[in-house]
Structure formats: structure tokens, C-alpha cells
Design a protein around this motif. Structure first.
Motif, PDB file in Angstrom:
ATOM      1  N   HIS A 176       4.764   8.021  -2.178  1.00 49.70           N
ATOM      2  CA  HIS A 176       4.024   8.861  -3.113  1.00 49.70           C
ATOM      3  C   HIS A 176       4.628  10.252  -3.187  1.00 49.70           C
ATOM      4  O   HIS A 176       4.848  10.809  -4.279  1.00 49.70           O
ATOM      5  CB  HIS A 176       2.564   8.919  -2.657  1.00 49.70           C
ATOM      6  CG  HIS A 176       1.657   9.677  -3.564  1.00 49.70           C
ATOM      7  ND1 HIS A 176       1.236  10.958  -3.298  1.00 49.70           N
ATOM      8  CD2 HIS A 176       1.078   9.345  -4.746  1.00 49.70           C
ATOM      9  CE1 HIS A 176       0.445  11.370  -4.255  1.00 49.70           C
ATOM     10  NE2 HIS A 176       0.331  10.418  -5.150  1.00 49.70           N
ATOM     11  N   LEU A 214       1.417   3.911  -9.704  1.00 50.86           N
ATOM     12  CA  LEU A 214       2.397   4.951  -9.999  1.00 50.86           C
ATOM     13  C   LEU A 214       3.189   4.604 -11.260  1.00 50.86           C
ATOM     14  O   LEU A 214       3.425   5.471 -12.113  1.00 50.86           O
ATOM     15  CB  LEU A 214       3.346   5.143  -8.818  1.00 50.86           C
ATOM     16  CG  LEU A 214       2.785   5.915  -7.625  1.00 50.86           C
ATOM     17  CD1 LEU A 214       3.729   5.819  -6.432  1.00 50.86           C
ATOM     18  CD2 LEU A 214       2.542   7.379  -7.988  1.00 50.86           C
ATOM     19  N   LEU A 234      -5.011   7.965  -2.770  1.00 52.78           N
ATOM     20  CA  LEU A 234      -4.324   6.730  -2.401  1.00 52.78           C
ATOM     21  C   LEU A 234      -5.304   5.696  -1.869  1.00 52.78           C
ATOM     22  O   LEU A 234      -5.200   4.503  -2.175  1.00 52.78           O
ATOM     23  CB  LEU A 234      -3.243   7.021  -1.360  1.00 52.78           C
ATOM     24  CG  LEU A 234      -2.044   7.843  -1.836  1.00 52.78           C
ATOM     25  CD1 LEU A 234      -1.114   8.142  -0.666  1.00 52.78           C
ATOM     26  CD2 LEU A 234      -1.291   7.118  -2.940  1.00 52.78           C
TER      27      LEU A 234
END
Length: 212
Positions: A165, A92, A71
Motif C-alpha cells: 500500500h 487498489l 486496509l
């Protein structure tokens, strides 16, 4: 410059060992397969396996795909005008639309996921990885915004992004277990991302916008 012959052979060997290992793990269970057995089926030495993978768990969760800086790296590489959360959302969506293996949308990943969940060491590693990614992201956000050491905001924003996430992966895993196909899962998860983005609020979505 393109990939050289030596690099291509190394990549192909690494891929072969990984595929053999995962096949055995899925068939018999992670804890029931030894590195010696993997080497024998892959027709390489045990030392060769360890030259490519430092630990048995790396055969399933290689550091380049399961990095604690994942990340943080996405945020570091964002374009001018993009916020931290916006960069992660875009990344994503790109991986989901591409049906990337690293998000679990490749064919046959359902059995791999079941194997991973049944192995305590892999489950623990995944859980710890999530914490490490959030911690690393918080550090980057604090550095880029010049936040004071006792400022809780970078950590809070990192937590929201980390939860986002984790939610995506949990939803993909739930749907894979239910037997849904990658295309159906991708459509549903993209819709989920739209919903989550609407819930985050401007303080998170507008945090740490990169200057042009």
C-alpha cells in the motif's frame, strides 16, 4: 433511499470549507493559514468549521479518507474466495483505474502533495497513519484466522500488505512530483502492482482466504 436535502446541504458545506482550506494551504502553506482565516473566506463561523472538522489537519486528511482502518475494512468486506492480499490488490487497482482523488490521481493534486510534504504535522500524521493501518490489519487477520496471540504470521502478512500500500502511494507521489499526468501514472502503477503481486508469493497471496 436517496440523499435528503439536509444531508446534501451538509455535504456541500463540508466540501466548500475543505476546498477553501486546501486552496489557502496550497497558496500560502499549511502552517501559515489559520482556521479563522479559512472561516472568513468560506463565509462561515469558526465554530462551523470545527463542527465539520475536529482538527485543522482534518481539512487535508479527513478521517473518512485517511482512516487507520482503511486496509482492515477492505479485508473485512472481501468476497468469498478472496484472500486478504488479493482483496487489497483488487481495491487498489479499482481506485487507480478510476483515477480516484484519494490515491492522488485527480488533476492538481501535485501542488497539494507538495504542501503536505512541507508541513511537519501532516507528514508525521501520514507516517503514523501507515503504522496504524498495518496494526489494525494485523488484528483483523489474527481474528479471522484464529491465530494465537504469539503467532507472528498475521503481523508479517499485514506488514507485506502495508508495504504494498505504501509503495503504491510513494510511486504515485514520485511521479506526480516529476510532472507526469494522471493517465500515465495510472498505467505505470498498475504495471507496478502486477510486478509486486508476482513477488509476494503464495504464502501471502493465499493467506486468509474467505470461505464461501
Amino acid at each position: 433511499m436517496g440523499e435528503g436535502l439536509r444531508e446534501r446541504k451538509k455535504r456541500q458545506m463540508r466540501q466548500r470549507i475543505s476546498e477553501v482550506a486546501i486552496g489557502l494551504f496550497v497558496e500560502r502553506g499549511f502552517d501559515n493559514v489559520t482556521v479563522t482565516e479559512i472561516a472568513a473566506v468560506a463565509e462561515v463561523s469558526v465554530n462551523t468549521v470545527y463542527n465539520y472538522f475536529e482538527a485543522k489537519e482534518d481539512l487535508v486528511l479527513p478521517p473518512e479518507d485517511a482512516s487507520p482502518w482503511r486496509l482492515a475494512d477492505v479485508v473485512r468486506q472481501r468476497c468469498p474466495g478472496d484472500s486478504a492480499a488479493g482483496a487489497v490488490l483488487a481495491w487498489l487497482r479499482e481506485e487507480i483505474r478510476g483515477r480516484e482523488r484519494r490515491v492522488g490521481l485527480s488533476a492538481g493534486f501535485g501542488r497539494v502533495l507538495e504542501m503536505m510534504r512541507a508541513a511537519p504535522t501532516l507528514s508525521a500524521r501520514l507516517e503514523d497513519l501507515g503504522r496504524q493501518m498495518t496494526d489494525a490489519l494485523a488484528v483483523v487477520l489474527a481474528e479471522e484466522t484464529g491465530a494465537a496471540l504469539d503467532d507472528p504470521l498475521p503481523r508479517a502478512v499485514a506488514w507485506h500488505i502495508g508495504c504494498l500500500h505504501a509503495l503504491v502511494y510513494a510511486e504515485i507521489g514520485r511521479r506526480i512530483t516529476a510532472g507526469e499526468c494522471p493517465d500515465v501514472i495510472a498505467t505505470a502503477v498498475l504495471e507496478l502492482l502486477d510486478v509486486v503481486e508476482g513477488l509476494l508469493g503464495e504464502q501471502v497471496l493465499g493467506y486468509a482466504v474467505r470461505e464461501g
